[in-house]
Write a protein that holds these residues in place. Sequence first.
Motif, PDB file in Angstrom:
ATOM      1  N   VAL A   1       1.070   5.351  -0.644  1.00 20.00           N
ATOM      2  CA  VAL A   1       0.219   6.666  -0.758  1.00 20.00           C
ATOM      3  C   VAL A   1       1.279   7.890  -1.375  1.00 20.00           C
ATOM      4  O   VAL A   1       2.612   7.817  -1.146  1.00 20.00           O
ATOM      5  CB  VAL A   1      -0.305   7.216   0.343  1.00 20.00           C
ATOM      6  CG1 VAL A   1      -1.318   6.329   0.874  1.00 20.00           C
ATOM      7  CG2 VAL A   1       0.971   7.504   1.622  1.00 20.00           C
TER       8      VAL A   1
ATOM      9  N   THR B   1       0.410   2.434  -9.042  1.00 18.66           N
ATOM     10  CA  THR B   1      -1.167   2.897  -8.715  1.00 18.66           C
ATOM     11  C   THR B   1      -1.296   2.840  -7.181  1.00 18.66           C
ATOM     12  O   THR B   1      -0.981   1.795  -6.450  1.00 18.66           O
ATOM     13  CB  THR B   1      -2.038   1.691  -9.104  1.00 18.66           C
ATOM     14  OG1 THR B   1      -1.941   1.544 -10.380  1.00 18.66           O
ATOM     15  CG2 THR B   1      -3.511   2.267  -8.954  1.00 18.66           C
ATOM     16  N   PRO B   2      -1.278   4.171  -6.569  1.00 14.79           N
ATOM     17  CA  PRO B   2      -1.255   4.182  -5.032  1.00 14.79           C
ATOM     18  C   PRO B   2      -2.626   3.804  -4.493  1.00 14.79           C
ATOM     19  O   PRO B   2      -3.508   3.811  -5.313  1.00 14.79           O
ATOM     20  CB  PRO B   2      -0.671   5.537  -4.709  1.00 14.79           C
ATOM     21  CG  PRO B   2      -1.453   6.346  -5.986  1.00 14.79           C
ATOM     22  CD  PRO B   2      -1.150   5.329  -7.148  1.00 14.79           C
ATOM     23  N   VAL B   3      -2.776   3.691  -3.054  1.00 13.06           N
ATOM     24  CA  VAL B   3      -4.084   3.642  -2.868  1.00 13.06           C
ATOM     25  C   VAL B   3      -4.771   4.940  -2.404  1.00 13.06           C
ATOM     26  O   VAL B   3      -5.967   4.927  -2.312  1.00 13.06           O
ATOM     27  CB  VAL B   3      -4.169   2.852  -1.114  1.00 13.06           C
ATOM     28  CG1 VAL B   3      -3.710   1.299  -1.597  1.00 13.06           C
ATOM     29  CG2 VAL B   3      -3.138   3.333  -0.195  1.00 13.06           C
ATOM     30  N   SER B   4      -4.018   6.020  -2.602  1.00 17.81           N
ATOM     31  CA  SER B   4      -4.452   7.432  -2.082  1.00 17.81           C
ATOM     32  C   SER B   4      -3.536   8.318  -2.615  1.00 17.81           C
ATOM     33  O   SER B   4      -2.500   8.397  -2.668  1.00 17.81           O
ATOM     34  CB  SER B   4      -5.034   7.515  -0.644  1.00 17.81           C
ATOM     35  OG  SER B   4      -5.274   8.769  -0.432  1.00 17.81           O
ATOM     36  N   TYR B   5      -4.340   9.512  -3.332  1.00 15.53           N
ATOM     37  CA  TYR B   5      -3.583  10.591  -3.746  1.00 15.53           C
ATOM     38  C   TYR B   5      -3.658  11.621  -2.543  1.00 15.53           C
ATOM     39  O   TYR B   5      -4.755  12.191  -2.577  1.00 15.53           O
ATOM     40  CB  TYR B   5      -4.040  11.060  -5.071  1.00 15.53           C
ATOM     41  CG  TYR B   5      -3.573  10.233  -6.140  1.00 15.53           C
ATOM     42  CD1 TYR B   5      -2.293  10.234  -6.668  1.00 15.53           C
ATOM     43  CD2 TYR B   5      -4.639   9.426  -6.763  1.00 15.53           C
ATOM     44  CE1 TYR B   5      -1.985   9.362  -7.600  1.00 15.53           C
ATOM     45  CE2 TYR B   5      -3.887   8.792  -7.975  1.00 15.53           C
ATOM     46  CZ  TYR B   5      -2.843   8.614  -8.317  1.00 15.53           C
ATOM     47  OH  TYR B   5      -2.447   7.886  -9.366  1.00 15.53           O
ATOM     48  N   GLU B   6      -3.014  11.766  -1.551  1.00 13.83           N
ATOM     49  CA  GLU B   6      -3.391  12.657  -0.369  1.00 13.83           C
ATOM     50  C   GLU B   6      -2.942  14.301  -0.761  1.00 13.83           C
ATOM     51  O   GLU B   6      -2.509  14.771  -1.688  1.00 13.83           O
ATOM     52  CB  GLU B   6      -2.027  12.516   0.559  1.00 13.83           C
ATOM     53  CG  GLU B   6      -2.365  10.862   1.202  1.00 13.83           C
ATOM     54  CD  GLU B   6      -3.422  10.786   1.836  1.00 13.83           C
ATOM     55  OE1 GLU B   6      -3.905  11.535   2.647  1.00 13.83           O
ATOM     56  OE2 GLU B   6      -4.338   9.718   1.436  1.00 13.83           O
TER      57      GLU B   6
ATOM     58  N   ALA C   1      -0.681   2.902   5.646  1.00 11.36           N
ATOM     59  CA  ALA C   1      -0.023   2.630   4.256  1.00 11.36           C
ATOM     60  C   ALA C   1       1.698   2.085   4.656  1.00 11.36           C
ATOM     61  O   ALA C   1       2.241   2.370   5.584  1.00 11.36           O
ATOM     62  CB  ALA C   1       0.136   3.918   3.419  1.00 11.36           C
ATOM     63  N   ASP C   2       1.909   1.430   3.567  1.00  9.99           N
ATOM     64  CA  ASP C   2       3.410   0.743   3.736  1.00  9.99           C
ATOM     65  C   ASP C   2       4.404   1.501   3.219  1.00  9.99           C
ATOM     66  O   ASP C   2       5.553   1.637   3.862  1.00  9.99           O
ATOM     67  CB  ASP C   2       3.537  -0.494   2.893  1.00  9.99           C
ATOM     68  CG  ASP C   2       2.456  -1.518   3.198  1.00  9.99           C
ATOM     69  OD1 ASP C   2       2.422  -1.913   4.723  1.00  9.99           O
ATOM     70  OD2 ASP C   2       1.750  -1.875   2.395  1.00  9.99           O
TER      71      ASP C   2
ATOM     72  N   LYS D   1      -0.022   8.728   7.108  1.00 14.89           N
ATOM     73  CA  LYS D   1      -0.612   7.428   6.670  1.00 14.89           C
ATOM     74  C   LYS D   1       0.735   6.468   7.026  1.00 14.89           C
ATOM     75  O   LYS D   1       0.189   5.278   7.383  1.00 14.89           O
ATOM     76  CB  LYS D   1      -1.085   7.561   5.105  1.00 14.89           C
ATOM     77  CG  LYS D   1      -2.260   8.377   4.882  1.00 14.89           C
ATOM     78  CD  LYS D   1      -3.385   7.836   5.691  1.00 14.89           C
ATOM     79  CE  LYS D   1      -4.743   8.524   5.353  1.00 14.89           C
ATOM     80  NZ  LYS D   1      -4.819   9.743   5.186  1.00 14.89           N
TER      81      LYS D   1
ATOM     82  N   LYS E   1       0.671  -1.304  -0.015  1.00 14.38           N
ATOM     83  CA  LYS E   1      -0.045  -0.002  -0.115  1.00 14.38           C
ATOM     84  C   LYS E   1       0.889   1.166   0.019  1.00 14.38           C
ATOM     85  O   LYS E   1       1.558   1.462   1.169  1.00 14.38           O
ATOM     86  CB  LYS E   1      -1.108   0.021   1.256  1.00 14.38           C
ATOM     87  CG  LYS E   1      -2.152  -1.018   1.089  1.00 14.38           C
ATOM     88  CD  LYS E   1      -3.045  -0.791   2.272  1.00 14.38           C
ATOM     89  CE  LYS E   1      -4.111  -1.735   1.866  1.00 14.38           C
ATOM     90  NZ  LYS E   1      -5.036  -1.793   2.928  1.00 14.38           N
TER      91      LYS E   1
END
Lengths: 315, 283
Positions: free
Chosen positions: A201, A225-230, A245-246, A239, A199
């Motif tokens: 971000v 492909t991230p899990v989120s665009y902060e 997130a890793d 995160k 994961k």
Amino acid sequence: MHRRSPDGRRPPDPDKGPDAVGLPDSCPRPQREWPVSTRSVRSIRRTRPALRVAGAGAALLLALSACSSSGSDSGSGSGEAGSSGSSSGKLSGTVTVFAAASLKESFTELGKEFEERHPGTEVAFNFGGSDSLAASITSGAPADVFAAASGRTMEIVTKADGTAGTPAVFARNQLEIATAPGNPDRISTLKDLTRSGLKVVLCDESVPCGAAARKALAAAGLDLTPVSYEQDVKSALTKVELDEADAALVYKTDVRAAGDKVEGVDFPESAEALNDYPIALLKDAPNAGAAKAFVDLVSSAEGQKVLTDAGFRKP
Amino acid sequence: MTKPATTTPGGVGGGPRRTRLRRGTRAVPVPLLLPALAGLAFLLLPLVSLLVRAPWRDLPEQLASAEVWQALRLSLVCATSATLLSLLVGVPLAWLLARTEFPGRGLVRALVTLPLVLPPVVGGVALLLAFGRNGVVGQWLDSWFGITLPFTTTGVVLAETFVAMPFLVISVEGTLRAADPRYEEAATTLGASRFTAFRRVTLPLIAPGVAAGAVLAWARALGEFGATITFAGNFPGRTQTMPLAVYLALQYDPAAAIALSLVLLAVSIAVLAGLRDRWMTAS
């Protein structure tokens, strides 16, 4: 407007602002409080509101009755009075600095340093995503100095004619991979981030750290492909700190500021995506004299030392 | 509590004009009329400005992008799911607060309304600490069921439910308190169980209040930003709802942000107007 009205003889164009830099010689040098201009009243309110506002108001009245011949109540006029009227040590009032979130640690330190050097001054910071800061400045937020995390965000302000003079690059920042302490997923290269099940971000591309991440990934020819665009770099780091997130692509300075809560992994592609940090005095600065001194401090050898200690590169 | 809950959105939907005019021509005290008009102008001016400054010419182009509709669909799905979830647990909770006596009930009621006053970002952080991969509950969900909630659409629904449910609970509890408990008592004396009485008597009785609360909760969920971006992150199509899209668009393309806001505004108005009849019966 209301504050100016007690004096019937107010100048025809009080909002001339930037054109009316400096008090005319015919105008007597005002009281010590003078650099607290009308516009900074708003930003000072944070501390000892009644006293400061009353003080500023009184100073204004004094000044208006003493000096009726010119547009001396323009915000930037006060700055000249501060810096030229008394070569040093006469600065006062609040300097409002809008700075990129990644500058939080180093600028807070520099702010303390500044307040020590110039007793009677106070540095108020507004840290945030460079884009939102630029947007607030162009929509009229009362600020003296803007330090952005990218040339593009500074451009938003320069394009709107909001800066006094050309912005100067004072630092550069490099991306780093932030992982949990001990790097449990054994991430050593940028490519490792594309492993499935990991994961990651990233910052949103609208903020500088996201744009830099995209550049670095493009330079490496990777599709991540991230899990989120902060929405900013600190949220991305949080995160990872919270172990949601890793890994995250953040600035080296953020990794350093987070101490042992995260671990940083350098990667060569980060050299392709260095971020310039420009700083500029703003055109409508309420306290331009002290603001200029702060900008000077940032670019001085001492300021540079604080910045490199925080992990920034020299420009 | 029902009164403000039901009258506010009714006001947004615009009360019947006839009534307002008739009352206006008769005696409305100026000390009431002026502040009222000022308040109305204050509420409407920003919305009108949005319409005035909207990039009408580029609007079709702005709205043609798939991302907009993706975000809108996600917003509608999540807000509706959050409302259903709130109904499922919120109505019983409201009943518990209104119809039973237990020690510390006042405290529980205060705690239920806490998300109303809590900054949503704080709510998001709290949700992370509870349901995050490393959270108090989340770590068990992860290790037992392999479920992780942050960065998922479910996470968005949870964040929105957390923020929106208190609106529903407060509204329904107020309606329950106003409803006459003797109907339920009559039903139970006639042999119905307490649950049957709730289902067959109480629920139809408070239906308008439930509907009002549900609409409030839905509207709140639709606009949710802070808790969502903190807990569920921001990924187009998965967790990027309209408010998040608006916020991020504002950073680099204000015109696009205005266009997105217009869509959200239009949807909200359409829904509130569509439900106005229900509102009227509620109040």
